[in-house]
Write an enzyme that holds these catalytic residues in place. Structure first.
Site, PDB file in Angstrom:
ATOM      1  CG  HIS A  31       0.965  10.668   6.120  1.00  0.00           C
ATOM      2  ND1 HIS A  31      -0.084   9.993   5.556  1.00  0.00           N
ATOM      3  CD2 HIS A  31       0.828  11.973   5.754  1.00  0.00           C
ATOM      4  CE1 HIS A  31      -0.830  10.846   4.874  1.00  0.00           C
ATOM      5  NE2 HIS A  31      -0.301  12.057   4.964  1.00  0.00           N
ATOM      6  CB  THR A  68      -5.438   8.377   5.125  1.00  0.00           C
ATOM      7  OG1 THR A  68      -4.125   7.809   5.008  1.00  0.00           O
ATOM      8  CG2 THR A  68      -5.358   9.744   5.772  1.00  0.00           C
ATOM      9  CB  THR A  69      -4.960   2.911   5.360  1.00  0.00           C
ATOM     10  OG1 THR A  69      -4.333   2.919   6.648  1.00  0.00           O
ATOM     11  CG2 THR A  69      -4.034   3.589   4.351  1.00  0.00           C
ATOM     12  CG  HIS A 107       3.247   5.872   5.614  1.00  0.00           C
ATOM     13  ND1 HIS A 107       2.920   5.882   6.947  1.00  0.00           N
ATOM     14  CD2 HIS A 107       2.231   6.502   4.981  1.00  0.00           C
ATOM     15  CE1 HIS A 107       1.748   6.461   7.101  1.00  0.00           C
ATOM     16  NE2 HIS A 107       1.303   6.861   5.930  1.00  0.00           N
ATOM     17  CG  HIS A 110      -1.843  -1.106   1.320  1.00  0.00           C
ATOM     18  ND1 HIS A 110      -2.788  -1.367   0.354  1.00  0.00           N
ATOM     19  CD2 HIS A 110      -1.986  -2.082   2.253  1.00  0.00           C
ATOM     20  CE1 HIS A 110      -3.478  -2.441   0.692  1.00  0.00           C
ATOM     21  NE2 HIS A 110      -3.012  -2.904   1.839  1.00  0.00           N
ATOM     22  CG  HIS A 114       0.137   8.767   1.274  1.00  0.00           C
ATOM     23  ND1 HIS A 114      -0.745   7.723   1.211  1.00  0.00           N
ATOM     24  CD2 HIS A 114       0.470   8.905   2.579  1.00  0.00           C
ATOM     25  CE1 HIS A 114      -0.959   7.247   2.432  1.00  0.00           C
ATOM     26  NE2 HIS A 114      -0.230   7.951   3.286  1.00  0.00           N
TER      27      HIS A 114
END
Ligand SMILES: [Zn+2]
Length: 249
Positions: free
Chosen positions: A133, A200-201, A114, A89, A116
Site C-alpha cells: 500500500h 484498513t487499520t 507498507h 503491525h 500485507h
C-alpha cells in the site's frame, strides 16, 4: 550541595517522566488476532467506532467494476532517502518528499509504503499472497492509497533492497543502504480500479481514495515467508461490505 544537585536532577527527571505520561495518550492496543482482533476493533475505543459503524470501509472484494474512460494514473517518482520500520503491525518504508500522484486535480504526496500478507483487497474473490500500500496525502490532509498486488514468481529485486535490512524486532528502524526504485517496483502497465474506502487499520478513517492496480508484480515464496515470519501472523483485515459503493475500472 552535590546532594541537592542530584536531587534536583532526580526531581527534574521525575517531572519530565510524569509529564510525558500525561501527554502521551495511549493508543488502544489493536491486533490481527486474539481479543484485539479486527472483528473487535470498533469496541476497543470510541476513537475506533468507524471500524464498526463506517459504511465505506476497506478492504473490499473488487468485482462488477464499472467500465469508464478515465485518465491515466499521473505518478511522479523522485529518488531519495528511505527508512524501513517494523511497527509491529507491518513493515513500512518512509520516503522523502517529491513522489506525487495527481488525481481529480489534486496533488497527493507519497508518505510511506507498507506490506500485507495476504493482500487485503480481493479481485473477483481472490486474495493475492502479498500486497503493498502506497499511502499518499494532499496538502488538505486528504488520503489516497495505491494498492499493488504481488503474485508468486521470481525474487523481486527492488523488494530485496528493503528486505535485506528488514527489522526483525517490532519498534526498530534502519535507513536503507539502497533505496527502493518505486517505479521499478510497479508493473509496466498501470491500469487500475478505483473506489472510495478507508484506512484498513484503526481508526479506520473514511474518505480515502483507493486505487488498486490491475497488474501484479512478482515476489518469491522466500520473500513472502521472510515478511510473514517477522510479522508472526497474517496482517490483513477481513473484507468489508460494499454498502452500495461503485467500483470504477
Ligand atoms: Zn495497508
Amino acid at each position: 550541595m552535590k546532594f541537592n544537585m542530584k536531587l534536583n536532577v532526580i526531581i527534574a527527571v521525575l517531572m519530565v517522566t510524569s509529564l510525558s505520561c500525561v501527554a502521551a495518550e495511549p493508543v488502544p492496543h489493536w491486533d490481527y488476532e486474539g481479543e484485539a482482533k479486527p472483528e473487535n476493533w470498533g469496541k476497543l475505543s470510541p476513537e475506533f467506532s468507524t471500524c464498526e459503524n463506517g459504511k465505506n470501509q476497506s478492504p473490499i472484494n473488487i468485482e462488477h467494476a464499472l467500465k469508464t474512460h478515465h485518465d491515466k494514473l499521473k505518478l511522479v517518482f523522485k529518488p531519495g532517502k528511505q527508512e524501513i520500520i517494523n511497527n509491529g503491525h507491518t513493515v513500512q518504508v518512509n520516503v522523502d518528499e517529491g513522489n506525487t500522484l495527481e488525481i481529480d486535480n489534486e496533488v497527493f504526496t507519497l508518505q510511506q509504503f507498507h506490506f500485507h500478507t495476504p493482500s487485503e483487497n480481493e479481485i473477483n474473490g481472490k486474495h493475492f499472497p502479498m500486497a503493498a500500500h502506497f499511502v499518499y496525502k494532499s496538502k488538505n490532509g486528504d488520503l489516497a492509497v495505491v494498492g499493488l498486488m504481488f503474485k508468486k514468481g521470481k525474487p523481486n529485486l527492488e523488494l530485496a533492497k528493503a528486505w535485506q535490512q528488514i527489522p526483525t524486532e517490532a519498534g526498530s528502524t534502519a535507513v536503507l543502504n539502497q533505496s527502493v526504485d518505486i517505479k521499478a517496483l510497479l508493473p509496466n502497465r498501470l491500469n487500475f480500479y478505483r473506489f472510495s474506502g478507508s484506512l484498513t487499520t484503526p481508526p479506520c478513517t473514511e474518505g480515502v481514495i483507493w486505487i488498486v492496480l490491475e497488474q501484479e508484480s512478482n515476489v518469491s515464496t522466500e520473500q513472502i515467508e521472510k515478511f510473514h515470519s517477522i510479522m508472526h501472523h497474517n496482517n490483513n483485515r477481513p473484507i468489508q461490505p460494499l454498502h452500495g459503493r461503485v467500483i470504477i475500472d
